[in-house]
Design a protein around this motif. Structure first.
Motif, mmCIF file in Angstrom:
data_model
loop_
_atom_site.group_PDB
_atom_site.id
_atom_site.type_symbol
_atom_site.label_atom_id
_atom_site.label_comp_id
_atom_site.label_asym_id
_atom_site.label_seq_id
_atom_site.Cartn_x
_atom_site.Cartn_y
_atom_site.Cartn_z
ATOM 1 N N MET A 1 0.979 -1.144 -0.131
ATOM 2 C CA MET A 1 0.267 -0.020 0.132
ATOM 3 C C MET A 1 0.829 0.801 -0.044
ATOM 4 S SD MET A 1 -3.209 -1.319 -0.481
ATOM 5 C CE MET A 1 -3.482 0.775 -0.410
ATOM 6 N N TYR A 2 2.171 1.032 0.735
ATOM 7 C CA TYR A 2 2.606 2.049 0.800
ATOM 8 C C TYR A 2 3.579 2.944 -1.195
ATOM 9 C CZ TYR A 2 3.302 2.421 5.725
ATOM 10 O OH TYR A 2 3.017 2.198 7.286
ATOM 11 N N ILE A 3 3.493 1.927 -1.489
ATOM 12 C CA ILE A 3 3.773 2.434 -2.672
ATOM 13 C C ILE A 3 2.375 3.374 -3.688
ATOM 14 C CG2 ILE A 3 2.097 0.378 -4.064
ATOM 15 C CD1 ILE A 3 4.804 0.407 -6.331
ATOM 16 N N LEU A 4 1.981 3.618 -2.905
ATOM 17 C CA LEU A 4 0.626 4.328 -3.638
ATOM 18 C C LEU A 4 0.991 5.481 -3.455
ATOM 19 C CD1 LEU A 4 -2.899 2.512 -2.912
ATOM 20 C CD2 LEU A 4 -1.747 2.545 -5.708
ATOM 21 N N LEU A 5 1.559 5.418 -2.186
ATOM 22 C CA LEU A 5 1.586 7.199 -1.759
ATOM 23 C C LEU A 5 2.791 7.468 -2.828
ATOM 24 C CD1 LEU A 5 1.638 6.205 2.089
ATOM 25 C CD2 LEU A 5 0.595 8.080 0.426
ATOM 26 N N ALA A 6 4.134 7.018 -2.366
ATOM 27 C CA ALA A 6 5.058 7.475 -4.100
ATOM 28 C C ALA A 6 4.592 7.700 -5.521
ATOM 29 C CB ALA A 6 6.117 5.856 -3.277
ATOM 30 N N LEU A 7 3.970 6.722 -5.704
ATOM 31 C CA LEU A 7 3.197 6.571 -7.055
ATOM 32 C C LEU A 7 2.700 8.017 -7.317
ATOM 33 C CD1 LEU A 7 1.581 3.559 -8.342
ATOM 34 C CD2 LEU A 7 3.560 4.301 -8.954
ATOM 35 N N ILE A 8 1.292 8.138 -6.467
ATOM 36 C CA ILE A 8 0.494 9.484 -5.809
ATOM 37 C C ILE A 8 1.645 11.580 -5.725
ATOM 38 C CG2 ILE A 8 -0.520 10.721 -4.766
ATOM 39 C CD1 ILE A 8 -1.844 8.505 -4.346
ATOM 40 N N GLY A 9 2.648 10.835 -5.158
ATOM 41 C CA GLY A 9 4.211 11.876 -5.063
ATOM 42 C C GLY A 9 4.404 12.143 -6.168
ATOM 43 N N ALA A 10 4.605 10.550 -6.831
ATOM 44 C CA ALA A 10 6.111 10.903 -7.954
ATOM 45 C C ALA A 10 4.677 11.968 -9.504
ATOM 46 C CB ALA A 10 6.443 9.713 -8.427
ATOM 47 N N CYS A 11 3.902 11.309 -9.452
ATOM 48 C CA CYS A 11 2.351 11.445 -10.072
ATOM 49 C C CYS A 11 2.696 13.498 -9.213
ATOM 50 C CB CYS A 11 1.396 11.265 -10.501
ATOM 51 S SG CYS A 11 0.139 11.842 -11.376
ATOM 52 N N ALA A 12 2.375 14.045 -8.740
ATOM 53 C CA ALA A 12 1.855 15.072 -8.352
ATOM 54 C C ALA A 12 2.815 16.248 -9.072
ATOM 55 C CB ALA A 12 1.491 15.489 -6.971
ATOM 56 N N GLY B 1 5.102 15.401 -10.876
ATOM 57 C CA GLY B 1 5.584 15.343 -12.512
ATOM 58 C C GLY B 1 4.915 16.573 -13.071
ATOM 59 N N ILE B 2 3.309 16.365 -12.408
ATOM 60 C CA ILE B 2 2.703 17.707 -12.918
ATOM 61 C C ILE B 2 3.117 19.294 -13.032
ATOM 62 C CG2 ILE B 2 0.655 18.793 -12.797
ATOM 63 C CD1 ILE B 2 -0.308 16.043 -12.310
ATOM 64 N N ALA B 3 3.927 18.989 -11.648
ATOM 65 C CA ALA B 3 4.612 20.011 -11.842
ATOM 66 C C ALA B 3 5.965 20.690 -12.754
ATOM 67 C CB ALA B 3 5.281 20.496 -9.689
ATOM 68 N N ALA B 4 6.779 19.181 -12.750
ATOM 69 C CA ALA B 4 7.291 19.255 -13.718
ATOM 70 C C ALA B 4 7.480 19.565 -14.844
ATOM 71 C CB ALA B 4 8.550 17.988 -13.606
ATOM 72 N N THR C 1 5.104 13.535 -19.289
ATOM 73 C CA THR C 1 6.090 13.501 -17.714
ATOM 74 C C THR C 1 5.217 12.763 -17.160
ATOM 75 O OG1 THR C 1 6.884 16.247 -18.466
ATOM 76 C CG2 THR C 1 7.146 15.271 -16.802
ATOM 77 N N PRO C 2 4.292 13.140 -16.438
ATOM 78 C CA PRO C 2 3.493 12.806 -15.352
ATOM 79 C C PRO C 2 2.851 11.251 -15.220
ATOM 80 C CG PRO C 2 1.551 14.183 -15.306
ATOM 81 C CD PRO C 2 2.957 14.893 -16.865
ATOM 82 N N ALA C 3 3.163 11.132 -16.688
ATOM 83 C CA ALA C 3 3.446 9.843 -16.572
ATOM 84 C C ALA C 3 4.443 9.029 -16.632
ATOM 85 C CB ALA C 3 2.739 9.037 -18.256
ATOM 86 N N ILE C 4 5.347 9.037 -17.394
ATOM 87 C CA ILE C 4 6.843 8.637 -16.813
ATOM 88 C C ILE C 4 7.217 8.706 -15.877
ATOM 89 C CG2 ILE C 4 9.660 9.746 -17.198
ATOM 90 C CD1 ILE C 4 8.181 10.582 -19.998
#
Length: 95
Positions: free
Chosen positions: A1-12, A14-17, A32-35
């Motif tokens: 379940m912790y992987i979801l935190l990492a994925l959501i953080g990286a996606c957010a 990625g949106i900023a990037a 960029t968010p998908a990558i």
């Protein structure tokens, strides 16, 4: 379940990037968010399989902060390739 935190953080991040990198009209809004999300999933899973625990800071730094950096570099490279491709197409058409 912790992987979801990492994925959501990286996606957010990625949106900023996506919005921080120029030439947004040359790529899709989800690139960029998908990558970033894919790199985060691969990094998190790989580090978990190699024995790094969920309490390790390196797991979180690599999957949440490292993934958007890789995504930003990939986006800059893809945008550069798109610019060169467009310039070559315009030159071939004589525009």
């Amino acid at each position: 379940m912790y992987i979801l935190l990492a994925l959501i953080g990286a996606c957010a991040l990625g949106i900023a990037a996506h919005f921080l990198i120029g030439d947004r009209e040359l790529r899709g809004v989800a690139l960029t968010p998908a990558i970033a999300t894919a790199v985060s999933a691969i990094t998190y899973t790989g580090l978990q399989w190699s024995g790094v625990g969920e309490d390790s800071i390196w797991l979180w730094l690599a999957s949440v902060l490292g993934a958007p950096v890789v995504a930003a570099l990939a986006t800059v490279a893809i945008t550069g390739m798109r610019k060169r491709s467009d310039a070559a197409s315009r030159a071939a058409l004589g525009i």
